[in-house]
Design a protein around this motif. Structure first.
Motif, PDB file in Angstrom:
ATOM      1  N   LEU A 243       1.383  -1.522  -0.141  1.00 61.91           N
ATOM      2  CA  LEU A 243       0.076   0.265   0.040  1.00 61.91           C
ATOM      3  C   LEU A 243       0.344   1.430   0.075  1.00 61.91           C
ATOM      4  N   ARG A 244       2.060   1.077   0.630  1.00 62.28           N
ATOM      5  CA  ARG A 244       2.984   1.975   0.836  1.00 62.28           C
ATOM      6  C   ARG A 244       3.531   3.211  -0.877  1.00 62.28           C
ATOM      7  N   GLU A 245       4.243   1.746  -1.240  1.00 61.09           N
ATOM      8  CA  GLU A 245       4.955   1.959  -2.618  1.00 61.09           C
ATOM      9  C   GLU A 245       3.342   1.891  -3.460  1.00 61.09           C
ATOM     10  N   LEU A 246       2.056   1.846  -3.682  1.00 60.49           N
ATOM     11  CA  LEU A 246       1.086   2.251  -4.545  1.00 60.49           C
ATOM     12  C   LEU A 246       0.893   3.861  -3.978  1.00 60.49           C
ATOM     13  N   ALA A 247       0.913   3.804  -2.600  1.00 60.03           N
ATOM     14  CA  ALA A 247       0.551   5.462  -2.441  1.00 60.03           C
ATOM     15  C   ALA A 247       1.383   6.227  -3.199  1.00 60.03           C
ATOM     16  N   ALA A 248       3.352   5.870  -3.226  1.00 63.06           N
ATOM     17  CA  ALA A 248       4.259   6.647  -3.713  1.00 63.06           C
ATOM     18  C   ALA A 248       4.318   6.719  -5.433  1.00 63.06           C
ATOM     19  N   GLN A 249       3.642   6.280  -5.777  1.00 66.66           N
ATOM     20  CA  GLN A 249       3.448   5.469  -7.221  1.00 66.66           C
ATOM     21  C   GLN A 249       2.223   6.052  -7.609  1.00 66.66           C
ATOM     22  N   GLY A 250       1.279   7.124  -6.958  1.00 69.21           N
ATOM     23  CA  GLY A 250       0.509   8.057  -7.157  1.00 69.21           C
ATOM     24  C   GLY A 250      -0.620   6.890  -7.182  1.00 69.21           C
ATOM     25  N   LEU A 251      -1.646   7.323  -6.457  1.00 71.59           N
ATOM     26  CA  LEU A 251      -2.982   6.285  -7.011  1.00 71.59           C
ATOM     27  C   LEU A 251      -3.994   7.344  -7.792  1.00 71.59           C
ATOM     28  N   PRO A 252      -4.254   6.398  -8.744  1.00 66.16           N
ATOM     29  CA  PRO A 252      -5.551   6.440  -9.480  1.00 66.16           C
ATOM     30  C   PRO A 252      -7.172   7.178  -9.019  1.00 66.16           C
ATOM     31  N   ASP A 253      -7.571   7.779  -9.856  1.00 66.41           N
ATOM     32  CA  ASP A 253      -7.813   8.546  -9.307  1.00 66.41           C
ATOM     33  C   ASP A 253      -9.934   7.409  -8.811  1.00 66.41           C
ATOM     34  N   THR A 254     -10.291   6.554  -9.623  1.00 65.96           N
ATOM     35  CA  THR A 254     -10.861   5.391  -9.538  1.00 65.96           C
ATOM     36  C   THR A 254     -10.169   4.699  -8.118  1.00 65.96           C
ATOM     37  N   ALA A 255      -9.484   4.626  -7.804  1.00 58.02           N
ATOM     38  CA  ALA A 255      -8.925   3.229  -7.421  1.00 58.02           C
ATOM     39  C   ALA A 255      -9.598   3.081  -6.366  1.00 58.02           C
ATOM     40  N   ARG A 256      -9.916   2.068  -5.263  1.00 53.45           N
ATOM     41  CA  ARG A 256     -10.553   1.198  -4.292  1.00 53.45           C
ATOM     42  C   ARG A 256     -11.586   2.201  -4.315  1.00 53.45           C
ATOM     43  N   LEU A 257     -12.243   2.977  -5.462  1.00 49.86           N
ATOM     44  CA  LEU A 257     -13.584   3.522  -5.007  1.00 49.86           C
ATOM     45  C   LEU A 257     -14.643   2.652  -5.483  1.00 49.86           C
ATOM     46  N   VAL A 258     -15.884   2.746  -5.124  1.00 50.96           N
ATOM     47  CA  VAL A 258     -16.935   1.903  -4.933  1.00 50.96           C
ATOM     48  C   VAL A 258     -17.756   2.841  -6.062  1.00 50.96           C
ATOM     49  N   ARG A 259     -17.775   2.692  -7.441  1.00 49.76           N
ATOM     50  CA  ARG A 259     -18.844   3.297  -8.104  1.00 49.76           C
ATOM     51  C   ARG A 259     -19.117   2.779  -8.981  1.00 49.76           C
ATOM     52  N   LEU A 260     -19.984   3.865  -9.823  1.00 49.81           N
ATOM     53  CA  LEU A 260     -21.417   2.781 -11.032  1.00 49.81           C
ATOM     54  C   LEU A 260     -20.582   2.898 -11.843  1.00 49.81           C
ATOM     55  N   LEU A 261     -20.242   1.653 -12.461  1.00 47.72           N
ATOM     56  CA  LEU A 261     -19.863   1.243 -13.768  1.00 47.72           C
ATOM     57  C   LEU A 261     -20.409   1.956 -14.905  1.00 47.72           C
ATOM     58  N   PRO A 262     -20.133   2.472 -16.600  1.00 49.21           N
ATOM     59  CA  PRO A 262     -20.930   2.398 -17.469  1.00 49.21           C
ATOM     60  C   PRO A 262     -20.438   1.241 -18.027  1.00 49.21           C
ATOM     61  N   TRP A 263     -21.566   0.671 -19.039  1.00 54.94           N
ATOM     62  CA  TRP A 263     -21.465   0.208 -19.963  1.00 54.94           C
ATOM     63  C   TRP A 263     -20.199   0.401 -21.471  1.00 54.94           C
ATOM     64  N   GLY A 264     -20.049   1.969 -21.521  1.00 54.70           N
ATOM     65  CA  GLY A 264     -18.756   2.033 -22.255  1.00 54.70           C
ATOM     66  C   GLY A 264     -18.654   3.064 -22.387  1.00 54.70           C
ATOM     67  N   GLU A 265     -18.271   3.410 -23.788  1.00 54.10           N
ATOM     68  CA  GLU A 265     -18.212   5.447 -23.489  1.00 54.10           C
ATOM     69  C   GLU A 265     -19.622   6.417 -23.877  1.00 54.10           C
ATOM     70  N   ASP A 266     -20.617   5.282 -25.055  1.00 54.04           N
ATOM     71  CA  ASP A 266     -21.645   6.004 -25.444  1.00 54.04           C
ATOM     72  C   ASP A 266     -22.948   5.676 -24.209  1.00 54.04           C
ATOM     73  N   ASP A 267     -22.388   5.261 -22.856  1.00 54.60           N
ATOM     74  CA  ASP A 267     -23.493   5.533 -21.787  1.00 54.60           C
ATOM     75  C   ASP A 267     -23.558   6.694 -20.914  1.00 54.60           C
ATOM     76  N   PRO A 268     -24.667   7.348 -20.824  1.00 58.56           N
ATOM     77  CA  PRO A 268     -24.928   8.398 -19.742  1.00 58.56           C
ATOM     78  C   PRO A 268     -24.498   9.040 -19.279  1.00 58.56           C
ATOM     79  N   VAL A 269     -23.910   7.736 -18.003  1.00 54.92           N
ATOM     80  CA  VAL A 269     -23.923   8.126 -16.986  1.00 54.92           C
ATOM     81  C   VAL A 269     -21.943   8.203 -16.931  1.00 54.92           C
ATOM     82  N   ALA A 270     -21.515   7.947 -18.252  1.00 57.04           N
ATOM     83  CA  ALA A 270     -19.716   8.426 -18.038  1.00 57.04           C
ATOM     84  C   ALA A 270     -19.925   9.851 -18.758  1.00 57.04           C
ATOM     85  N   ASP A 271     -20.684  10.994 -18.758  1.00 54.76           N
ATOM     86  CA  ASP A 271     -20.537  11.491 -18.522  1.00 54.76           C
ATOM     87  C   ASP A 271     -20.008  12.723 -17.607  1.00 54.76           C
TER      88      ASP A 271
END
Length: 271
Positions: A243-271
């Protein structure tokens, strides 16, 4: 209380047994004065005597975490006697009978939500102003991977843990400018009275080592993993060094967050 002095104070709910007792013990051994909460002060006797025997400052308190007045009174008592609150661990929780939602007892189902969601909300609501006044603090909500997926027979528990993740994230987002951080810690499957009584764990031979849970808690409490504020970490699967190593590398914005997963780029919730 013991005459031992400390400049670190932790408040742990549901501390009388199971994971809560492990967490309170680990914090005490790490130099924290511990305010240990449970519904009955008598249930904290064994923990209190054991920790005080080691020279630790322990303040055992009865508290119904779902009652706003009880929570406010306890927080006032902790700050009055111990001076501050550096760490809040929301551990108190319930689980319902394992049945499909249409077979669930309505009162039991709702009580799980009240305890697992209203409880942490009230504790955070009461403690964060103390933390802001003292310059910051950390909150660890004992969450579960169950809150990230469906379960056919535990709808109250999974709903409560999903909601708890939203509380953690909102607390972290609003608290950042005040030095208040919040984390979701999933303890895995520790062998306790609660897990041993569950149908889904009958016959289980592999359990999460409580030491994995306490090691992760202490790392979160120390500030080593502050980059994970607002996110979930899991005992038994997330070595602290990784976890320390990953934090030092920089965590992606969505890493380990509960989110609605869109069906693809044309999904309105992806905007």
């Amino acid at each position: 209380m013991s005459s031992a002095t400390t400049d670190k104070v932790a408040l742990v709910t549901g501390a009388s047994r199971g994971i809560g007792a492990h967490l309170a013990t680990a914090l005490a051994q790490d130099g924290y004065a511990v305010a240990a909460l449970a519904r009955s002060q008598g249930s904290l006797t064994e923990l209190t005597e054991r920790l005080r025997g080691g020279g630790v400052t322990v303040l055992p308190l009865a508290c119904d975490v779902t009652d706003a007045d009880s929570v406010a009174q306890v927080v006032r008592q902790v700050t009055g006697e111990l001076g501050r609150i550096d760490l809040l661990v929301n551990n108190a929780g319930l689980i319902e009978d394992e049945v499909p939602i249409w077979e669930a007892d309505a009162d039991q189902w709702w009580q799980v939500l009240v305890t697992n969601v209203r409880g942490p909300f009230l504790m955070i609501r009461a403690v964060v102003p103390v933390m802001i006044e003292q310059g910051g603090g950390r909150i660890v909500n004992m969450n579960s991977g169950a809150g990230t997926k469906e379960n056919p027979v535990l709808t109250a528990y999974t709903a409560s843990k999903s909601a708890l993740g939203r509380i953690t994230g909102g607390t972290a987002a609003a608290g950042a400018e005040h030095g208040v951080l919040a984390f979701d810690l999933a303890p895995g499957v520790v062998q306790t009275d609660m897990t041993a009584s569950m149908d889904m764990h009958q016959g289980r031979t592999e359990w999460t080592d409580p030491q994995d849970v306490t090691e992760l808690l202490l790392a979160l409490a120390s500030g080593d993993l502050d980059a994970w504020s607002g996110r979930m970490v899991r005992a038994g699967s997330d070595p602290v060094e990784k976890l320390r190593e990953l934090a030092a590398q920089g965590l992606p914005d969505t890493a380990r967050l509960v989110r609605l997963l869109p069906w693809g780029e044309d999904d309105p919730v992806a905007d």
